[in-house]
Design an enzyme around this catalytic site. Structure first.
Site, PDB file in Angstrom:
ATOM      1  N   LYS A  95      16.728   1.744   0.545  1.00  0.00           N
ATOM      2  CA  LYS A  95      17.235   1.585   1.914  1.00  0.00           C
ATOM      3  C   LYS A  95      18.251   0.453   1.898  1.00  0.00           C
ATOM      4  CE  LYS A  95      15.174   0.560   6.345  1.00  0.00           C
ATOM      5  NZ  LYS A  95      13.894   0.625   7.073  1.00  0.00           N
TER       6      LYS A  95
ATOM      7  N   LYS B 179       0.809  -1.195   0.000  1.00  0.00           N
ATOM      8  CA  LYS B 179       0.000   0.000   0.000  1.00  0.00           C
ATOM      9  C   LYS B 179       0.849   1.255   0.000  1.00  0.00           C
ATOM     10  CE  LYS B 179      -2.988  -2.119   3.408  1.00  0.00           C
ATOM     11  NZ  LYS B 179      -3.493  -1.962   4.782  1.00  0.00           N
ATOM     12  N   GLY B 180       2.092   1.118   0.439  1.00  0.00           N
ATOM     13  CA  GLY B 180       2.925   2.285   0.733  1.00  0.00           C
ATOM     14  C   GLY B 180       3.111   3.269  -0.412  1.00  0.00           C
TER      15      GLY B 180
ATOM     16  N   PHE C 131      14.107   3.584  10.521  1.00  0.00           N
ATOM     17  CA  PHE C 131      12.789   3.210  10.028  1.00  0.00           C
ATOM     18  C   PHE C 131      12.016   4.473   9.687  1.00  0.00           C
ATOM     19  CE2 PHE C 131       8.686   1.273   9.694  1.00  0.00           C
ATOM     20  CZ  PHE C 131       8.983   0.034   9.167  1.00  0.00           C
TER      21      PHE C 131
ATOM     22  N   ASP D 242       4.405   3.342   6.372  1.00  0.00           N
ATOM     23  CA  ASP D 242       3.749   3.115   7.661  1.00  0.00           C
ATOM     24  C   ASP D 242       4.649   2.410   8.658  1.00  0.00           C
ATOM     25  OD1 ASP D 242       3.698   0.532   6.297  1.00  0.00           O
ATOM     26  OD2 ASP D 242       2.392  -0.096   7.941  1.00  0.00           O
TER      27      ASP D 242
ATOM     28  N   ASP E  83      13.970  -2.506   0.563  1.00  0.00           N
ATOM     29  CA  ASP E  83      14.710  -2.768   1.803  1.00  0.00           C
ATOM     30  C   ASP E  83      15.586  -4.010   1.595  1.00  0.00           C
ATOM     31  OD1 ASP E  83      15.507  -2.981   4.435  1.00  0.00           O
ATOM     32  OD2 ASP E  83      13.516  -2.992   5.295  1.00  0.00           O
TER      33      ASP E  83
ATOM     34  N   ARG F 137       0.956   6.914   7.730  1.00  0.00           N
ATOM     35  CA  ARG F 137       1.062   7.018   6.273  1.00  0.00           C
ATOM     36  C   ARG F 137       0.705   8.416   5.758  1.00  0.00           C
ATOM     37  NH1 ARG F 137       1.599   1.846   3.947  1.00  0.00           N
ATOM     38  NH2 ARG F 137       0.460   0.173   4.980  1.00  0.00           N
TER      39      ARG F 137
ATOM     40  N   GLU G  79       7.576   1.620  -6.533  1.00  0.00           N
ATOM     41  CA  GLU G  79       7.599   1.109  -5.150  1.00  0.00           C
ATOM     42  C   GLU G  79       8.000   2.253  -4.228  1.00  0.00           C
ATOM     43  OE1 GLU G  79       6.912  -0.825  -2.748  1.00  0.00           O
ATOM     44  OE2 GLU G  79       8.169  -2.619  -2.899  1.00  0.00           O
ATOM     45  N   ASP G  80       7.494   2.256  -3.018  1.00  0.00           N
ATOM     46  CA  ASP G  80       7.887   3.297  -2.074  1.00  0.00           C
ATOM     47  C   ASP G  80       9.306   3.075  -1.557  1.00  0.00           C
ATOM     48  OD1 ASP G  80       7.009   1.021  -0.788  1.00  0.00           O
ATOM     49  OD2 ASP G  80       5.933   2.053   0.809  1.00  0.00           O
TER      50      ASP G  80
HETATM   51  N1  HPA Z   1       9.408   2.252   6.595  1.00  0.00           N
HETATM   52  C1  HPA Z   1       8.242   1.700   6.194  1.00  0.00           C
HETATM   53  N2  HPA Z   1       8.167   0.513   5.606  1.00  0.00           N
HETATM   54  C2  HPA Z   1       9.306  -0.156   5.406  1.00  0.00           C
HETATM   55  C3  HPA Z   1      10.552   0.363   5.780  1.00  0.00           C
HETATM   56  C4  HPA Z   1      10.605   1.641   6.411  1.00  0.00           C
HETATM   57  O1  HPA Z   1      11.672   2.169   6.792  1.00  0.00           O
HETATM   58  N3  HPA Z   1      11.485  -0.553   5.425  1.00  0.00           N
HETATM   59  C5  HPA Z   1      10.804  -1.580   4.853  1.00  0.00           C
HETATM   60  N4  HPA Z   1       9.500  -1.359   4.827  1.00  0.00           N
HETATM   61 MG    MG Z   2       6.025  -0.981  -0.097  1.00  0.00          MG
END
Ligand code: HPA
Ligand code: MG
Length: 173
Positions: A129, A41-42, A150, A157, A101, A163, A97-98
């Site tokens: 990240k 959702k991010g 984070f 979120d 990671d 969010r 993608e937001d």
């Molecule tokens: N924030 C939010 N969602 C995430 C992060 C983060 O830093 N890393 C992986 N998913």
């Molecule tokens: Mg995401």
């Protein structure tokens, strides 16, 4: 006690960077049709800002994925909660993608979408990240690189909270 939340990337800085990404994407695809796949959702705020700056014909779809296990225990096993519904065959496809990671979810998504035989498949992420990357994934367009912490806000979120913040913030967990 409520967590300590500190802004690290301002809304103005985000907008400049989104504009920059859109300019590069407009240039690279040179008015060719593009299918955008947003990763829920991010991504919802980033995607909404980015696509409004794109000049080529665009179609938009979403995937929603869940990975089993978190952090160091992340297994790389991914559940597809919502799949792409439009045909990707012979299309130029851009995953949006937001945050990337570990890279495990993105590596899965690349493989998953390659089976639909797109003409090209690239990745645009707002935040790269790097601290927990376990598989290397080719990130074609990156907004910001962050090595630690984070992040919440601008779609991101923690436990479905935060969010809606306009700035990207660090949260002390
Ligand atoms: N924030 C939010 N969602 C995430 C992060 C983060 O830093 N890393 C992986 N998913
Ligand atoms: Mg995401």
């Amino acid at each position: 006690m409520s967590p300590v939340i500190t802004p690290v990337i301002s809304r103005q800085r985000i907008q400049e960077q989104v504009y920059d990404l859109a300019t590069r994407i407009n240039h690279d695809y040179d008015n060719q049709e593009l299918v955008i796949i947003g990763v829920l959702k991010g991504v919802f705020i980033f995607l909404a800002d980015l696509v409004r700056l794109l000049k080529m014909p665009v179609r938009i779809d979403f995937v929603h994925l869940s990975s089993y296990g978190q952090g160091s225990t992340s297994s790389g096993e991914v559940l597809v909660r919502k799949d792409v519904e439009i045909s990707l065959k012979d299309q130029h496809v851009l995953i949006v993608e937001d945050i990337v990671d570990s890279g495990l979810t993105m590596a899965f998504l690349l493989q998953h979408l390659q089976t639909r035989r797109p003409e090209s498949l690239k990745i645009c992420c707002l935040i790269d990240k790097t601290e927990r990357r376990t598989v290397s994934v080719p990130l074609d367009y990156v907004g910001f690189s962050i090595d630690q912490g984070f992040l919440v806000g601008y779609g991101l979120d923690y436990a479905e909270q935060h969010r809606h913040y306009p700035d990207i913030c660090k949260i002390q967990l």
